[in-house]
Design an enzyme around this catalytic site. Structure first.
Site, PDB file in Angstrom:
ATOM      1  N   LEU A 250       0.852  -1.192   0.000  1.00  0.00           N
ATOM      2  CA  LEU A 250       0.000   0.000   0.000  1.00  0.00           C
ATOM      3  C   LEU A 250       0.883   1.237   0.000  1.00  0.00           C
ATOM      4  CD1 LEU A 250      -2.946  -0.881   2.440  1.00  0.00           C
ATOM      5  CD2 LEU A 250      -2.979  -0.718  -0.053  1.00  0.00           C
ATOM      6  N   GLY A 257       6.522  -1.478 -11.506  1.00  0.00           N
ATOM      7  CA  GLY A 257       7.289  -1.797 -12.715  1.00  0.00           C
ATOM      8  C   GLY A 257       7.891  -3.176 -12.551  1.00  0.00           C
ATOM      9  N   CYS A 260       7.592  -8.554 -13.863  1.00  0.00           N
ATOM     10  CA  CYS A 260       6.563  -9.534 -13.499  1.00  0.00           C
ATOM     11  C   CYS A 260       5.138  -8.995 -13.489  1.00  0.00           C
ATOM     12  CB  CYS A 260       6.892 -10.111 -12.125  1.00  0.00           C
ATOM     13  SG  CYS A 260       8.530 -10.794 -12.053  1.00  0.00           S
TER      14      CYS A 260
HETATM   15  C1  UGA Z   1       6.972  -9.475  -7.735  1.00  0.00           C
HETATM   16  C2  UGA Z   1       6.239 -10.167  -6.577  1.00  0.00           C
HETATM   17  O1  UGA Z   1       6.270  -9.341  -5.408  1.00  0.00           O
HETATM   18  C3  UGA Z   1       6.857 -11.518  -6.269  1.00  0.00           C
HETATM   19  O2  UGA Z   1       6.105 -12.175  -5.250  1.00  0.00           O
HETATM   20  C4  UGA Z   1       6.850 -12.360  -7.542  1.00  0.00           C
HETATM   21  O3  UGA Z   1       7.471 -13.610  -7.347  1.00  0.00           O
HETATM   22  C5  UGA Z   1       7.616 -11.621  -8.638  1.00  0.00           C
HETATM   23  O4  UGA Z   1       6.991 -10.351  -8.867  1.00  0.00           O
HETATM   24  C6  UGA Z   1       7.566 -12.491  -9.870  1.00  0.00           C
HETATM   25  O5  UGA Z   1       6.471 -12.694 -10.398  1.00  0.00           O
HETATM   26  O6  UGA Z   1       8.585 -13.079 -10.236  1.00  0.00           O
HETATM   27  P1  UGA Z   1       9.183  -8.011  -7.971  1.00  0.00           P
HETATM   28  O7  UGA Z   1       8.678  -7.652  -9.328  1.00  0.00           O
HETATM   29  O8  UGA Z   1      10.595  -8.414  -7.824  1.00  0.00           O
HETATM   30  O9  UGA Z   1       8.287  -9.183  -7.311  1.00  0.00           O
HETATM   31  O10 UGA Z   1       9.039  -6.711  -7.079  1.00  0.00           O
HETATM   32  P2  UGA Z   1       8.011  -6.116  -5.996  1.00  0.00           P
HETATM   33  O11 UGA Z   1       8.724  -5.913  -4.733  1.00  0.00           O
HETATM   34  O12 UGA Z   1       6.772  -6.895  -5.943  1.00  0.00           O
HETATM   35  O13 UGA Z   1       7.731  -4.674  -6.629  1.00  0.00           O
HETATM   36  C7  UGA Z   1       7.118  -4.531  -7.916  1.00  0.00           C
HETATM   37  C8  UGA Z   1       6.866  -3.086  -8.205  1.00  0.00           C
HETATM   38  O14 UGA Z   1       5.839  -2.551  -7.370  1.00  0.00           O
HETATM   39  C9  UGA Z   1       8.076  -2.162  -7.998  1.00  0.00           C
HETATM   40  O15 UGA Z   1       8.145  -1.241  -9.049  1.00  0.00           O
HETATM   41  C10 UGA Z   1       7.780  -1.458  -6.686  1.00  0.00           C
HETATM   42  O16 UGA Z   1       8.379  -0.186  -6.605  1.00  0.00           O
HETATM   43  C11 UGA Z   1       6.262  -1.341  -6.759  1.00  0.00           C
HETATM   44  N1  UGA Z   1       5.603  -1.244  -5.433  1.00  0.00           N
HETATM   45  C12 UGA Z   1       5.664  -2.274  -4.560  1.00  0.00           C
HETATM   46  C13 UGA Z   1       4.891  -0.092  -5.124  1.00  0.00           C
HETATM   47  O17 UGA Z   1       4.825   0.881  -5.908  1.00  0.00           O
HETATM   48  N2  UGA Z   1       4.248  -0.013  -3.916  1.00  0.00           N
HETATM   49  C14 UGA Z   1       4.289  -1.037  -3.019  1.00  0.00           C
HETATM   50  O18 UGA Z   1       3.664  -0.905  -1.926  1.00  0.00           O
HETATM   51  C15 UGA Z   1       5.018  -2.183  -3.338  1.00  0.00           C
END
Ligand code: UGA
Length: 438
Positions: A250, A257, A260
């Site tokens: 949240l 981005g 995935c």
């Molecule tokens: C994501 C999932 O979290 C993993 O569980 C999954 O295994 C992975 O994709 C995959 O499918 O392989 P990831 O893409 O490495 O992992 O990164 P995240 O930490 O999930 O963040 C993704 C994006 O969301 C980033 O750009 C991050 O800045 C953004 N984000 C995340 C937000 O803007 N707000 C948040 O509260 C959380």
């Protein structure tokens, strides 16, 4: 157990390294000879916390090796884990070319008994379809099993996530294969969730789509907060305190981005189209995410009057901190907007420089954040690297032409920033004054 992990990307290499660390014998098969040569010399081809250490330990203990020969690795192993990429096709559906190329090779060399594990994110029904195909070309068909065992590793914390995952999903109805997989993961403390292969495949897509939706939801709320005077962080903490909602994912910002979320959400949308299932919420998730970089860049344009000819400094380019990954980074859309409006853009990122350099030929790169900000008309923080929390912001402010900062990740304490002479703007919070025209 003997495991061949096919594909030495993020998922394959992390999985291989951790399983080797737990005493299994792992061969990581990779088509790219250059990558294999580097890995054999202990060089990990991307930034991932602790991965080099765990890879080195596995190699030292002779539990982890690398090769290019899938046939040999298949004959040797009990379990073959497919960890190759399934990027997005133009129509949004997963591009299965790499995955199918591996299956084609397995058809030629697979003899039973073997368990083929899909870690690659693949459409619902893939495990069952591929099992039938592999069995049809094998002399002992009943000893071949294809199961779904999706990964939930986040870049930047993948090693930690592998050791301390919230769950291990094992998608197979075959009891002996369930036992085999539980033995493979016996040293991990994560709870095991057993289900059908189709459910496991769906769990992966639904998890990523749900997390992406949470992010877009809070980003839409952040826009409402800005016009109503609410503070999105107070709101996120307030709704997150409800355990049915939870505080994770949240965090408002520039949008999601990475390789995935965008890909898996698109795959779900094309699956809905294929089966004619309406799922508007997921389309809204995509639309909000696409709009967020432009919405925030417009704030900068408001602050500066016009962007044409302005010097804009950017801190952070990677799609999230602790990675050098630029795939689908929101910074790319944000910067494109600035360049299209005639701004001069200079940037600094602690790790993504070499990946970003290729993608942003019109951007001037700096090797440290102070030099990047010096003389700029405005500074934008796009990725919340820890390093940025520790900088001397007072000296940064004094070195700039105008003390305008757009903090797209709410990395700083807004009240402190507003009190310390910055013309500071962030996401989902109303500043006590509007950004002034420079
Ligand atoms: C994501 C999932 O979290 C993993 O569980 C999954 O295994 C992975 O994709 C995959 O499918 O392989 P990831 O893409 O490495 O992992 O990164 P995240 O930490 O999930 O963040 C993704 C994006 O969301 C980033 O750009 C991050 O800045 C953004 N984000 C995340 C937000 O803007 N707000 C948040 O509260 C959380």
């Amino acid at each position: 157990m003997k495991v061949s992990v096919v594909g030495a990307g993020y998922v394959g290499l992390v999985t291989a390294a951790v399983l080797a660390d737990q005493g299994h014998e792992i061969t990581c098969v990779e088509i790219d000879e250059d990558k294999v040569d580097k890995l054999k010399r202990g060089q990990v081809p991307f930034v991932e916390k602790d991965l080099s250490k765990v890879v080195a330990r596995g190699m030292r203990h002779r539990k982890l090796s690398f090769c290019t020969n899938l046939k040999v690795a298949t004959e040797w192993a009990d379990i073959i884990m497919i960890c190759v990429g399934t990027p997005t096709r133009d129509d949004g559906y997963p591009d299965m070319a790499h995955y199918e190329a591996v299956v084609d090779q397995l058809c030629e060399c697979l003899t039973g008994p073997k368990t083929v594990v899909n870690k690659s994110t693949v459409p619902m029904g893939t495990a069952r379809r591929v099992e039938a195909r592999l069995r049809s070309s094998c002399s002992q068909p009943d000893t071949i099993h294809v199961i779904s065992n999706p990964e939930f590793l986040r870049e930047g914390t993948a090693i930690h996530d592998m050791y301390h995952g919230d769950r291990i999903v094992i998608g197979t109805n075959q009891l002996d294969v369930q036992m085999q997989m539980m033995e493979l993961y016996a040293k991990l403390s994560s709870p095991v969730h057993i289900c059908s292969p189709e459910s496991a495949e769906m769990i992966k897509y639904a998890s990523n789509a749900f997390l992406a939706t949470k992010i877009s939801f809070i980003n839409a709320i952040s826009e409402l907060c800005e016009v109503t005077g609410a503070d999105v962080e107070e709101v996120a903490a307030g709704i997150g305190a409800d355990q049915r909602i939870g505080t994770e994912f949240l965090k408002p910002g520039l949008g999601y981005g990475g390789s995935c979320f965008g890909k898996d959400v698109q795959a779900l949308i094309s699956t809905c189209k294929m089966y004619e299932v309406p799922f508007g919420i997921i389309e809204s998730t995509v639309a909000i995410n696409a709009r967020q970089p432009y919405r925030l860049a417009l704030k900068l344009e408001d602050a500066l009057g016009k962007l044409d000819g302005r010097e804009i400094a950017i801190w952070g380019l990677a799609f999230k901190p602790d990675t050098d990954d630029m795939r689908d980074a929101r910074s790319l859309d944000f910067i494109k907007f600035l360049l299209d409006r005639g701004a001069h853009v200079r940037a600094y990122d602690p790790a993504a420089y070499s990946n970003a350099f290729r993608l942003l030929p019109d951007v001037q790169f700096f090797m440290n954040p102070y030099d990047c900000a010096r003389g700029a008309d405005a500074l934008c923080l796009l990725t919340e690297w820890q390093e940025f929390a520790k900088l001397d912001l007072e000296s940064v402010r004094r070195s700039m032409a105008h003390p305008i900062m757009l903090d797209c990740r709410n990395a700083y304490d807004a009240n402190k920033m507003w009190q310390s002479g910055w013309d500071y703007s962030c996401v989902g919070k109303t500043p006590p004054k509007t950004l002034t025209s420079a």
